[in-house]
Design a protein around this motif. Structure first.
Motif, PDB file in Angstrom:
ATOM      1  N   UNK A 422      -1.967  -2.662   2.708  1.00 49.59           N
ATOM      2  CA  UNK A 422      -3.203  -2.072   2.191  1.00 49.59           C
ATOM      3  C   UNK A 422      -4.448  -2.666   2.834  1.00 49.59           C
ATOM      4  N   UNK A 423      -4.413  -3.954   3.165  1.00 45.16           N
ATOM      5  CA  UNK A 423      -5.558  -4.576   3.818  1.00 45.16           C
ATOM      6  C   UNK A 423      -5.858  -3.897   5.154  1.00 45.16           C
ATOM      7  N   UNK A 424      -4.806  -3.614   5.915  1.00 45.49           N
ATOM      8  CA  UNK A 424      -4.986  -2.957   7.210  1.00 45.49           C
ATOM      9  C   UNK A 424      -5.514  -1.534   7.044  1.00 45.49           C
ATOM     10  N   UNK A 425      -5.009  -0.833   6.024  1.00 54.23           N
ATOM     11  CA  UNK A 425      -5.481   0.527   5.762  1.00 54.23           C
ATOM     12  C   UNK A 425      -6.979   0.517   5.478  1.00 54.23           C
ATOM     13  N   UNK A 426      -7.409  -0.410   4.619  1.00 55.80           N
ATOM     14  CA  UNK A 426      -8.835  -0.521   4.307  1.00 55.80           C
ATOM     15  C   UNK A 426      -9.622  -0.841   5.564  1.00 55.80           C
ATOM     16  N   UNK A 525       4.614   2.920  -7.114  1.00 51.12           N
ATOM     17  CA  UNK A 525       4.412   2.277  -8.406  1.00 51.12           C
ATOM     18  C   UNK A 525       2.971   1.873  -8.625  1.00 51.12           C
ATOM     19  N   UNK A 526       2.771   1.010  -9.622  1.00 50.63           N
ATOM     20  CA  UNK A 526       1.444   0.506  -9.954  1.00 50.63           C
ATOM     21  C   UNK A 526       1.283  -0.870  -9.322  1.00 50.63           C
ATOM     22  N   UNK A 527       0.684  -0.915  -8.135  1.00 57.80           N
ATOM     23  CA  UNK A 527       0.582  -2.179  -7.410  1.00 57.80           C
ATOM     24  C   UNK A 527      -0.295  -3.186  -8.140  1.00 57.80           C
ATOM     25  N   UNK A 528      -1.424  -2.717  -8.668  1.00 61.17           N
ATOM     26  CA  UNK A 528      -2.359  -3.623  -9.331  1.00 61.17           C
ATOM     27  C   UNK A 528      -1.752  -4.226 -10.590  1.00 61.17           C
ATOM     28  N   UNK A 529      -1.252  -3.368 -11.461  1.00 65.12           N
ATOM     29  CA  UNK A 529      -0.666  -3.863 -12.700  1.00 65.12           C
ATOM     30  C   UNK A 529       0.621  -4.622 -12.417  1.00 65.12           C
ATOM     31  N   UNK A 530       1.310  -4.252 -11.348  1.00 58.95           N
ATOM     32  CA  UNK A 530       2.498  -5.008 -10.965  1.00 58.95           C
ATOM     33  C   UNK A 530       2.149  -6.437 -10.629  1.00 58.95           C
ATOM     34  N   UNK A 531       1.088  -6.610  -9.845  1.00 64.37           N
ATOM     35  CA  UNK A 531       0.650  -7.955  -9.484  1.00 64.37           C
ATOM     36  C   UNK A 531       0.159  -8.720 -10.706  1.00 64.37           C
ATOM     37  N   UNK A 532      -0.621  -8.029 -11.562  1.00 62.51           N
ATOM     38  CA  UNK A 532      -1.099  -8.671 -12.786  1.00 62.51           C
ATOM     39  C   UNK A 532       0.082  -9.059 -13.677  1.00 62.51           C
ATOM     40  N   UNK A 533       1.047  -8.155 -13.813  1.00 60.18           N
ATOM     41  CA  UNK A 533       2.231  -8.423 -14.631  1.00 60.18           C
ATOM     42  C   UNK A 533       2.951  -9.668 -14.145  1.00 60.18           C
ATOM     43  N   UNK A 534       3.081  -9.773 -12.832  1.00 58.48           N
ATOM     44  CA  UNK A 534       3.763 -10.937 -12.276  1.00 58.48           C
ATOM     45  C   UNK A 534       2.989 -12.213 -12.581  1.00 58.48           C
ATOM     46  N   UNK A 535       1.652 -12.163 -12.465  1.00 59.94           N
ATOM     47  CA  UNK A 535       0.840 -13.357 -12.721  1.00 59.94           C
ATOM     48  C   UNK A 535       0.862 -13.765 -14.185  1.00 59.94           C
ATOM     49  N   UNK A 536       1.169 -12.815 -15.072  1.00 57.32           N
ATOM     50  CA  UNK A 536       1.226 -13.099 -16.501  1.00 57.32           C
ATOM     51  C   UNK A 536       2.645 -13.392 -16.978  1.00 57.32           C
ATOM     52  N   UNK A 537       3.571 -13.472 -16.032  1.00 60.35           N
ATOM     53  CA  UNK A 537       4.938 -13.800 -16.380  1.00 60.35           C
ATOM     54  C   UNK A 537       5.773 -12.634 -16.858  1.00 60.35           C
ATOM     55  N   UNK A 605       3.637  -2.999  -1.421  1.00 60.50           N
ATOM     56  CA  UNK A 605       2.844  -3.431  -2.580  1.00 60.50           C
ATOM     57  C   UNK A 605       2.864  -4.937  -2.807  1.00 60.50           C
ATOM     58  N   UNK A 606       3.730  -5.659  -2.105  1.00 57.34           N
ATOM     59  CA  UNK A 606       3.843  -7.101  -2.327  1.00 57.34           C
ATOM     60  C   UNK A 606       2.930  -7.908  -1.408  1.00 57.34           C
ATOM     61  N   UNK A 607       2.236  -7.234  -0.496  1.00 57.39           N
ATOM     62  CA  UNK A 607       1.274  -7.930   0.371  1.00 57.39           C
ATOM     63  C   UNK A 607      -0.120  -7.690  -0.192  1.00 57.39           C
ATOM     64  N   UNK A 608      -0.711  -8.733  -0.749  1.00 56.67           N
ATOM     65  CA  UNK A 608      -2.002  -8.593  -1.408  1.00 56.67           C
ATOM     66  C   UNK A 608      -3.161  -8.993  -0.527  1.00 56.67           C
ATOM     67  N   UNK A 609      -4.347  -8.837  -1.073  1.00 53.51           N
ATOM     68  CA  UNK A 609      -5.565  -9.232  -0.372  1.00 53.51           C
ATOM     69  C   UNK A 609      -5.774 -10.740  -0.508  1.00 53.51           C
ATOM     70  N   UNK A 610      -6.659 -11.326   0.289  1.00 53.05           N
ATOM     71  CA  UNK A 610      -6.948 -12.762   0.169  1.00 53.05           C
ATOM     72  C   UNK A 610      -7.401 -13.123  -1.246  1.00 53.05           C
ATOM     73  N   UNK A 611      -7.043 -14.310  -1.677  1.00 54.50           N
ATOM     74  CA  UNK A 611      -7.351 -14.763  -3.032  1.00 54.50           C
ATOM     75  C   UNK A 611      -8.850 -15.014  -3.194  1.00 54.50           C
TER      76      UNK A 611
END
Length: 651
Positions: A422-426, A525-537, A605-611
């Motif tokens: 997604x970073x490259x697409x942007x 799928x839902x990439x954003x909520x997927x990442x949030x879900x993972x961060x929340x356990x 969806x598992x490659x995110x943007x810089x923190x």
């Protein structure tokens, strides 16, 4: 006109000529003659009327819009209140709101629906408009005022109340609500609605419900009701004593930071902000709504601030001793859930037309137009400038972040198969689009990534709806942007989740020959909520589009959904792109085309943007048997220790 019988039974004598029209015909004629004016420039308040007709409005507003259109075209002129057929009532509101945002709240659309589900479909749009402080006029039909044949189709019946309809659900999400039970009530309802729509402080959704029998009822209207009416949009001036207090605090600052919100753009204060920053050296972090208030390569621009901010803006926010909020409402993303500004001595100066926002964070309240306040501050601070050490740090942090952006736009080690993340697409869209082109987004992982990574080159080039972050806004919003700015290409960035929510307005774009370029990112799928879900356990539970496996969980194979084929079936051009070269070529083709194009691209969806090295407060389960949740809870509690109430007065 010769009088005829009407259902009101009489016509009181008047001192002026009257016009005999139905309520709906009166609404159309009235709306066509409303204007806004600011700085001496006059603008039609209503660009037109969106509508989907049903039994509640087809014989009322539908007939009135038809009659007005025929009369205008027969007279050789453009319709004074053009009609556009939408495909979903919520989407029509989104298009109207996007148009209003691009027009700095000086112009919007009316939106007409039938009774029942047609009306309630608009409620989400009403909430979005009100939360984002953007004007839109909603005209939902209502059930019979006379109750002559009650209950009618789609009517809500309550045993405890006879005067409640589903339209009462608009009340908490509208800045103004009224119901026209009798023709005599229409002038006061419309006048009150116009006042709210054109007030920068009060604006949002205005809902005027009109029962279907009343819509078709005739009445003698004073001709003065239909006279051209100009609503002045004021620029409230800051009080001298308040500016003096603000100046005293800013002068004391060694590490000041400006947080620029949407109010800077709506006020057309971007030039004043750029001049003020160049004069004082004060850096600027930008909220989602405020992104674009300063171009990305301005020496004092440090990009996005908050939970989805840049490391540059957030590092400066951490140390800031004075924060100057301009046109921002300090949402939790902007303040990183009140963990962004951690200097124990931090003070706030808040410039806003709304006192509701100007008093937040215990700040010194400057209730004023952003442009007027900035100009007043610039005059009073003509001899103030940040010291060289701080100025040097601002530049260094900004350069460091720009290097990070460049590294994700053009990774040193791209995928071996040429596939994109997604970073490259942007990055490709940002690089290949023109400076005045507009990027549109609203929900999912892309708003946060765009906030960090998009290099804004024009104050209107960034359009991300993040007050309500409504899935499904993107395509409809892009349509509204294109209507407002037909000389700009519009890039709609949308994930598969939001696309599946509401892509129907692509049909409206085809119908109206309005070009939009849709970048459809397929990540199953839902990439954003997927990442949030993972961060929340919560292990990305329920966030992927998968078959249900034999053990009963949604973790089977990828669903055979072909969104490119779906888009093609709606009448737009479709290009499938899998590599950077293919994607770049697709953008060039879409730019050169005169029709709407959907560019379909799959990403990981598992490659995110810089923190952002920041936080967003989403509570984690306090008790769990899952090790992943226990670990997330420990992280959550460590951030909660940093969270501050910002209650201490800044003076």
């Amino acid at each position: 006109m010769a009088p005829t019988n009407n259902t009101t039974g009489n016509r009181p004598p008047r001192d002026e000529p009257t016009v005999y029209l139905t309520v709906s015909q009166a609404v159309v004629r009235f709306l066509a003659n409303q204007y806004t004016e600011r700085d001496g420039q006059r603008t039609k308040l209503f660009a037109g009327c969106f509508g989907i007709f049903g039994h509640g409005n087809v014989a009322g507003l539908g007939q009135a819009l038809l009659q007005a259109e025929i009369q205008d075209l027969d007279a050789g002129r453009e319709p004074t209140l053009p009609y556009v057929l939408g495909r979903n009532e919520q989407a029509m509101v989104h298009s109207a709101v996007a148009h209003a945002r691009m027009k700095d709240r000086l112009q919007t659309w009316a939106v007409s629906s039938s009774v029942g589900p047609g009306a309630t479909n608009m409620i989400t749009g009403a909430a979005l408009a009100t939360i984002n402080r953007l004007p839109v006029l909603l005209l939902p039909a209502d059930t019979f005022a006379t109750r002559a044949s009650a209950p009618v189709l789609q009517e809500l019946e309550l045993p405890s109340s006879g005067d409640v309809t589903v339209n009462d659900a608009f009340k908490p999400v509208s800045r103004y609500f009224d119901r026209v039970w009798r023709p005599e009530q229409l002038p006061s309802a419309l006048m009150a609605g116009m006042r709210v729509l054109t007030d920068p402080v009060e604006t949002g959704a205005v809902t005027i419900a009109i029962p279907q029998d009343v819509q078709a009822e005739a009445f003698d209207w004073p001709e003065s009701f239909f006279a051209e009416r100009v609503w002045h949009v004021a620029r409230p001036l800051p009080e001298r004593s308040v500016i003096e207090r603000a100046v005293a605090i800013i002068r004391s600052a060694r590490k000041p930071l400006i947080v620029a919100g949407g109010g800077v753009i709506y006020s057309q204060a971007t030039d004043s902000l750029a001049a003020f920053c160049a004069q004082t050296g004060i850096p600027v972090g930008q909220s989602q709504a405020g992104k674009g208030s300063l171009v990305y390569d301005h020496p004092q621009s440090v990009g996005a601030v908050g939970s989805t901010g840049t490391t540059a803006a957030n590092a400066l926010a951490t140390d800031a001793d004075v924060v100057i909020g301009i046109g921002t409402r300090y949402s939790d993303f902007t303040s990183a859930s009140r963990t962004a500004f951690t200097n124990p001595d931090v003070r706030f100066v808040n410039i806003n037309v709304a006192s509701l926002d100007s008093v937040k964070q215990g700040g010194v309240s400057v209730v004023a137009d952003a442009r007027e306040a900035l100009d007043a501050l610039a005059l009073a601070l003509s001899d103030y400038r940040v010291d060289d050490e701080y100025a040097s740090r601002i530049g260094e942090l900004a350069r460091d972040w720009d290097a990070v952006v460049e590294s994700v736009y053009n990774p040193a080690e791209p995928a071996a198969d040429g596939s994109l993340n997604q970073n490259q697409v942007i990055g490709l869209v940002n690089t290949l689009s023109d400076p005045r082109d507009v990027v549109v987004c609203a929900a999912g992982s892309m708003p946060g990534d765009l906030h960090k990574l998009w290099r804004t080159r024009d104050s209107k080039g960034y359009h991300v709806e993040y007050g309500y972050s409504c899935m499904g806004y993107e395509v409809a919003g892009g349509l509204g942007v294109r209507m407002a700015c037909p000389d700009r290409d519009v890039f709609v960035m949308v994930g598969d989740g939001s696309y599946l929510m509401m892509a129907t307005e692509l049909v409206t774009a085809v119908q109206e020959r309005l070009k939009v370029i849709v970048i459809l990112v397929q990540n199953h799928g839902f990439a954003s909520i997927g990442s949030l879900s993972e961060s929340l356990g919560s292990q990305r539970f329920g966030t992927q589009y998968r078959y249900r496996s034999n053990d009963g969980r949604l973790d089977g194979g990828v669903l055979p959904v072909d969104l490119a084929a779906n888009a093609a079936s709606l009448g737009v051009d479709v290009i499938r792109a899998n590599t950077a070269a293919e994607f770049a070529d697709a953008i060039k083709v879409a730019k050169a085309s005169e029709t709407s194009t959907v560019i379909h691209v799959e990403t990981d969806p598992l490659i995110g943007a810089p923190d952002s090295e920041s936080w967003w407060d989403v509570p984690v389960s306090a008790t769990s048997e899952l090790e992943s949740t226990k670990k997330a809870r420990a992280t959550y509690e460590s951030w909660k220790k940093i969270q501050r109430p910002y209650l201490r007065p800044s003076e």
